[in-house]
Scaffold this motif. Structure first.
Motif, PDB file in Angstrom:
ATOM      1  N   CYS A  12      41.009  38.434  41.367  1.00 54.22           N
ATOM      2  CA  CYS A  12      40.677  39.408  40.002  1.00 54.22           C
ATOM      3  C   CYS A  12      41.739  40.113  39.945  1.00 54.22           C
ATOM      4  O   CYS A  12      42.951  40.120  40.507  1.00 54.22           O
ATOM      5  N   ALA A  13      41.919  40.346  38.418  1.00 58.45           N
ATOM      6  CA  ALA A  13      42.870  41.178  38.145  1.00 58.45           C
ATOM      7  C   ALA A  13      42.954  42.789  38.405  1.00 58.45           C
ATOM      8  O   ALA A  13      43.904  43.340  38.400  1.00 58.45           O
ATOM      9  N   GLU A  14      41.780  43.299  38.596  1.00 62.33           N
ATOM     10  CA  GLU A  14      41.620  44.690  39.056  1.00 62.33           C
ATOM     11  C   GLU A  14      40.564  44.857  40.156  1.00 62.33           C
ATOM     12  O   GLU A  14      39.457  45.043  40.140  1.00 62.33           O
ATOM     13  N   PRO A  15      41.270  44.598  41.405  1.00 65.35           N
ATOM     14  CA  PRO A  15      40.252  44.770  42.597  1.00 65.35           C
ATOM     15  C   PRO A  15      39.595  45.981  42.659  1.00 65.35           C
ATOM     16  O   PRO A  15      38.386  45.901  43.084  1.00 65.35           O
ATOM     17  N   GLU A  16      40.010  47.116  42.594  1.00 68.17           N
ATOM     18  CA  GLU A  16      39.543  48.520  42.544  1.00 68.17           C
ATOM     19  C   GLU A  16      38.279  48.332  41.621  1.00 68.17           C
ATOM     20  O   GLU A  16      37.226  48.862  42.040  1.00 68.17           O
ATOM     21  N   ARG A  17      38.524  48.060  40.285  1.00 64.80           N
ATOM     22  CA  ARG A  17      37.116  47.909  39.467  1.00 64.80           C
ATOM     23  C   ARG A  17      36.016  47.199  39.972  1.00 64.80           C
ATOM     24  O   ARG A  17      34.978  47.590  39.984  1.00 64.80           O
ATOM     25  N   LEU A  18      36.575  45.859  40.456  1.00 62.90           N
ATOM     26  CA  LEU A  18      35.438  44.995  40.914  1.00 62.90           C
ATOM     27  C   LEU A  18      34.804  45.361  42.206  1.00 62.90           C
ATOM     28  O   LEU A  18      33.914  45.146  42.409  1.00 62.90           O
ATOM     29  N   ALA A  19      35.638  46.254  43.006  1.00 66.20           N
ATOM     30  CA  ALA A  19      35.230  46.603  44.335  1.00 66.20           C
ATOM     31  C   ALA A  19      34.037  47.703  44.087  1.00 66.20           C
ATOM     32  O   ALA A  19      32.864  47.720  44.680  1.00 66.20           O
ATOM     33  N   GLU A  20      34.341  48.532  43.083  1.00 67.62           N
ATOM     34  CA  GLU A  20      33.346  49.446  42.661  1.00 67.62           C
ATOM     35  C   GLU A  20      32.154  48.748  42.039  1.00 67.62           C
ATOM     36  O   GLU A  20      30.941  49.264  42.471  1.00 67.62           O
ATOM     37  N   PHE A  21      32.215  47.942  41.277  1.00 68.31           N
ATOM     38  CA  PHE A  21      31.167  47.192  40.502  1.00 68.31           C
ATOM     39  C   PHE A  21      30.366  46.524  41.550  1.00 68.31           C
ATOM     40  O   PHE A  21      28.776  46.822  41.726  1.00 68.31           O
ATOM     41  N   TRP A  22      31.010  45.580  42.554  1.00 64.25           N
ATOM     42  CA  TRP A  22      30.103  44.965  43.357  1.00 64.25           C
ATOM     43  C   TRP A  22      29.461  45.833  44.734  1.00 64.25           C
ATOM     44  O   TRP A  22      28.357  45.385  45.173  1.00 64.25           O
ATOM     45  N   SER A  23      30.223  46.894  44.829  1.00 60.91           N
ATOM     46  CA  SER A  23      29.494  47.851  45.899  1.00 60.91           C
ATOM     47  C   SER A  23      28.323  48.499  45.482  1.00 60.91           C
ATOM     48  O   SER A  23      27.300  48.767  46.170  1.00 60.91           O
ATOM     49  N   LYS A  24      28.396  48.749  44.095  1.00 62.85           N
ATOM     50  CA  LYS A  24      27.105  49.407  43.465  1.00 62.85           C
ATOM     51  C   LYS A  24      26.109  48.317  43.336  1.00 62.85           C
ATOM     52  O   LYS A  24      24.719  48.532  43.730  1.00 62.85           O
ATOM     53  N   VAL A  25      26.194  47.343  43.030  1.00 62.33           N
ATOM     54  CA  VAL A  25      25.554  45.984  42.689  1.00 62.33           C
ATOM     55  C   VAL A  25      24.743  45.683  44.027  1.00 62.33           C
ATOM     56  O   VAL A  25      23.414  45.557  44.257  1.00 62.33           O
ATOM     57  N   LEU A  26      25.589  45.522  45.334  1.00 63.49           N
ATOM     58  CA  LEU A  26      25.015  44.987  46.676  1.00 63.49           C
ATOM     59  C   LEU A  26      24.576  46.181  47.598  1.00 63.49           C
ATOM     60  O   LEU A  26      24.252  45.977  48.743  1.00 63.49           O
ATOM     61  N   GLY A  27      25.044  47.434  47.153  1.00 59.49           N
ATOM     62  CA  GLY A  27      24.963  48.452  48.256  1.00 59.49           C
ATOM     63  C   GLY A  27      25.894  48.310  49.176  1.00 59.49           C
ATOM     64  O   GLY A  27      25.667  48.817  50.398  1.00 59.49           O
ATOM     65  N   TYR A  28      27.275  47.751  49.063  1.00 60.64           N
ATOM     66  CA  TYR A  28      28.177  47.773  49.937  1.00 60.64           C
ATOM     67  C   TYR A  28      29.068  48.924  50.028  1.00 60.64           C
ATOM     68  O   TYR A  28      28.977  49.675  49.128  1.00 60.64           O
ATOM     69  N   ILE A  29      30.054  49.393  51.076  1.00 65.29           N
ATOM     70  CA  ILE A  29      31.023  50.307  51.030  1.00 65.29           C
ATOM     71  C   ILE A  29      32.455  49.622  51.264  1.00 65.29           C
ATOM     72  O   ILE A  29      32.486  48.368  51.660  1.00 65.29           O
ATOM     73  N   GLU A  30      33.379  50.154  50.948  1.00 65.64           N
ATOM     74  CA  GLU A  30      34.715  49.622  51.416  1.00 65.64           C
ATOM     75  C   GLU A  30      35.057  49.532  52.793  1.00 65.64           C
ATOM     76  O   GLU A  30      34.672  50.586  53.487  1.00 65.64           O
ATOM     77  N   LEU A  31      35.279  48.465  53.344  1.00 65.18           N
ATOM     78  CA  LEU A  31      35.595  48.151  54.732  1.00 65.18           C
ATOM     79  C   LEU A  31      37.083  48.462  54.948  1.00 65.18           C
ATOM     80  O   LEU A  31      37.724  48.675  56.157  1.00 65.18           O
ATOM     81  N   ALA A  32      38.025  47.804  54.179  1.00 68.25           N
ATOM     82  CA  ALA A  32      39.335  47.689  54.545  1.00 68.25           C
ATOM     83  C   ALA A  32      40.165  47.401  53.125  1.00 68.25           C
ATOM     84  O   ALA A  32      39.618  46.971  51.964  1.00 68.25           O
ATOM     85  N   ARG A  33      41.487  47.872  53.065  1.00 66.41           N
ATOM     86  CA  ARG A  33      42.431  47.535  52.306  1.00 66.41           C
ATOM     87  C   ARG A  33      43.693  46.787  52.698  1.00 66.41           C
ATOM     88  O   ARG A  33      43.945  47.545  54.057  1.00 66.41           O
TER      89      ARG A  33
END
Length: 132
Positions: A12-33
């Motif tokens: 993806c072009a913007e990992p931060e933006r998509l991580a935020e979107f998909w975290s909200k969609v799936l109820g996920y959290i950030e695990l690692a960078r």
């Protein structure tokens, strides 16, 4: 012995933006960078290696050409399909036409970068400690 899907990687072009979107969609959290800018998200109670695959958003400036050869299907767990569609649209998803005839019982959507995914009709029970 068989394999199991442990993670899905999405360029993806913007990992931060998509991580935020998909975290909200799936109820996920950030695990690692990672040093390369990749962000891994996953279930809060299991993380990598749990019953659900994690999602790695990997930075890429290569343009996408054509339809994705693999897409994600999601199902609501705590509401009906119409309510979940409203929630996904409010999060930044948008409807896309890939040739549907209007008789489908699913919705074809795209994430903020245009990656197609489908919201299926059937409601599934949630996974995790609160699952029946």
């Amino acid at each position: 012995m068989a394999c199991r899907i442990s993670e899905l990687v999405l360029d993806c072009a913007e990992p931060e933006r998509l991580a935020e979107f998909w975290s909200k969609v799936l109820g996920y959290i950030e695990l690692a960078r990672e040093d390369d800018g990749s962000i891994e998200i996953g279930p809060p109670d299991a993380g990598f290696g749990g019953p659900q695959p994690t999602l790695v958003l990997s930075p890429s400036d290569a343009p996408r050409t054509g339809k994705l050869r693999l897409h994600i299907d999601v199902n609501a767990t705590d509401r009906d399909q119409d309510s979940e569609l409203e929630r996904l649209l409010a999060l930044g998803a948008h409807p896309v036409d890939i040739g549907q005839d209007g008789m489908e019982n699913w919705h074809v959507l795209a994430d903020p970068e245009g990656n197609e995914f489908c919201l299926l009709h059937r409601r599934l029970p949630p996974l995790g400690p609160s699952a029946p």
